[in-house]
Enzyme design. Structure first.
Site, PDB file in Angstrom:
ATOM      1  NE  ARG A 298      -6.263   6.371   6.112  1.00 32.77           N
ATOM      2  CZ  ARG A 298      -6.819   5.764   7.152  1.00 32.77           C
ATOM      3  NH1 ARG A 298      -7.688   6.394   8.070  1.00 32.77           N
ATOM      4  NH2 ARG A 298      -6.976   4.544   6.854  1.00 32.77           N
TER       5      ARG A 298
ATOM      6  CE  LYS B 201      35.343  16.705  11.079  1.00 29.93           C
ATOM      7  NZ  LYS B 201      36.295  16.413  10.173  1.00 29.93           N
TER       8      LYS B 201
ATOM      9  N   GLY C 269       0.917  -1.215   0.083  1.00 23.79           N
ATOM     10  CA  GLY C 269      -0.108  -0.148  -0.056  1.00 23.79           C
ATOM     11  C   GLY C 269       0.780   1.280   0.042  1.00 23.79           C
TER      12      GLY C 269
ATOM     13  CD  GLU D 133     -15.715  -4.874   5.945  1.00 21.30           C
ATOM     14  OE1 GLU D 133     -15.429  -3.748   6.558  1.00 21.30           O
ATOM     15  OE2 GLU D 133     -15.338  -6.000   5.837  1.00 21.30           O
TER      16      GLU D 133
END
Length: 474
Positions: A18, A357, A14, A161
């Site tokens: 949304r 670093k 899928g 459903e």
């Protein structure tokens, strides 16, 4: 032992519209892993004969994650025919033709469902000898879920459903969780009967349940212990809810394992992180990725560690570190920034407002205040003065600095790489070191101080400073 009678289908095709994201829904992370990785890890724990993952949207990106998490998974590409029924149909076709066991179907967006719950679900299916078993959940509000309708005896009758339910059926709190286990033979027989003759033009897996019931086959429904176990993730709000629930479980697990976590609500720990007993985690802390924290260490408050190694008895306060190693009994912070490649030795110190670093800082060495150490190696028991800068970049290339053991550098020094400072050497305050410094030498920039008497009176007459100076002179 591999369960030769079990195959698992993971539905991962899928798009997840949304989520409103360029990242495929199943790749959104919780607890440091993509959603689908949680499902695949659960599937792997069941040790089935086969795991089939059905993909489609952003196929390459999803397959990359699936292959990394579960290399043995069979990848099936869903074709142009939409629907979960079609996905399962293609997945079953990818199984050996003689497979006659059970097919467990799970969704790739249900990250909280654990292997023990699924194992019990499969066991219940086998005990009932049903052709199919539906996993259900009892919801406070079942809106949006297909309702599990049972007969007078309590046996499963149908899935209805919501759009098709009567008012009486809508009052049912037991809903379909969307997870199934089928007899392979019964599933094969009914999948071939699915059609796209519906409003959405899809082949629905739930229609297989109706076909089985119409054929007189037994179907059962088994409710899960807690509805949140089968909660799917369809939008960002549900993603956050699932992440919060999973984090609470992870934090509690570490507490029960002997880790002190003062404020579980503000503490986030990824699934792959490892903490030893007697670690203390203070509020506002994130322990992310594959971070390992050894016994007696104190982490926090307000600290983020990602893929770090923290030694026994070390302390990291109000700091941020990524791909860094902190040795036993070393201290970091507050407000330090450890970038990848930082290695702090045993009993070492990276202090307030220090950035590092690719820095290797030896046993007992200290960078206490307001400094930047990049592309540098510092020996043992050395001290770098406050406000020091390792100038490692010439505008085109990066260069390295080598600082020996028992070195003392003055405040506000600049070390212009490539540079080597020998063991036991000193540098004066404010020195810009451009040449190598031999062992035991003192490096300074010669710039004699000049005092210009009377300058304030001559140039700032009548000012407060002038008045103060005149009064002091008198």
């Amino acid at each position: 032992m591999t369960d030769q009678k079990l195959a698992i289908v993971v539905l991962a095709a899928g798009q997840g519209t949304r989520m409103k994201s360029s990242l495929p829904k199943l790749l959104h992370p919780i607890a440091g892993l993509p959603l689908v990785s949680h499902v695949l890890a659960t599937a792997a724990a069941l040790d089935a004969q086969s795991v089939v993952t059905v993909v489609r949207y952003e196929r390459e990106r999803v397959v990359e994650v699936v292959s990394a998490q579960l290399p043995e998974s069979i990848i099936v590409d869903q074709d142009e025919i939409p629907g979960t029924g079609r996905a399962v149909e293609q997945a079953v076709d990818a199984l050996p033709a003689d497979f006659d066991g059970d097919v467990l179907v799970v969704n790739g967006d249900v990250p909280l469902l654990d292997a023990e719950t699924l194992a019990q679900f499969v066991a219940a299916h086998r005990e009932s000898a049903a052709s199919a078993t539906v996993m259900s959940a009892v919801y406070d509000d079942a809106t949006g879920y297909g309702r599990i309708v049972r007969g007078d005896s309590g046996a499963f009758d149908a899935i209805v459903e919501q759009k098709d339910a009567t008012p009486e059926q809508l009052a049912i709190g037991e809903g379909n969780a969307g997870i199934y286990v089928f007899s392979a033979a019964a599933l094969r027989e009914q999948l071939g009967k699915l059609t796209t003759d519906n409003a959405q033009g899809e082949k629905y897996l739930t229609d297989v349940i109706g076909l089985l019931r119409a054929a007189g086959s037994d179907v059962s429904a088994v409710p899960v212990a807690e509805a949140w176990l089968v909660a799917g993730v369809n939008d960002r709000a549900q993603l956050a809810e699932a992440g919060l629930r999973l984090n609470a479980l992870i934090v509690r697990g570490w507490q029960l394992a002997g880790v002190t976590i003062q404020d579980p609500a503000s503490t986030w720990i990824d699934l792959k992180a490892k903490l030893a007993p007697d670690v203390t985690v203070l509020p506002g802390t994130q322990i992310l990725g594959s971070t390992v924290v050894e016994t007696g260490a104190i982490i926090g408050p307000d600290t983020t560690l990602r893929d770090c190694e923290i030694g026994e008895g070390a302390e990291v306060r109000r700091s941020d570190a990524t791909l860094a190693v902190v040795g036993a009994a070393a201290t970091v912070g507050p407000f330090a920034f450890l970038r990848p490649g930082t290695i702090l030795g045993t009993d070492g110190k990276i202090g307030a407002f220090v950035e590092t670093k690719n820095a290797k800082i030896g046993t007992g060495s200290k960078v206490p205040h307001l400094s930047y150490v990049g592309d540098a190696t510092i020996g043992e028991q050395s001290n770098i003065g406050a406000g020091s800068i390792f100038a490692n970049y010439d505008g085109v290339n990066k260069h390295s600095s080598q600082i020996g053991s028992h070195v003392r550098t003055g405040s506000h020094g600049v070390f212009v790489a490539p540079i080597t400072i020998g063991d036991g050497a000193y540098t004066g305050a404010g020195t810009v070191v451009r040449k190598n410094v031999p062992a035991g030498a003192l490096a300074i920039n010669v710039a004699p101080q000049r005092n210009m008497d009377g300058w304030v009176h001559a140039n700032r007459a009548g000012s407060a400073a002038d008045d103060a100076a005149q009064a002091a002179s008198a």
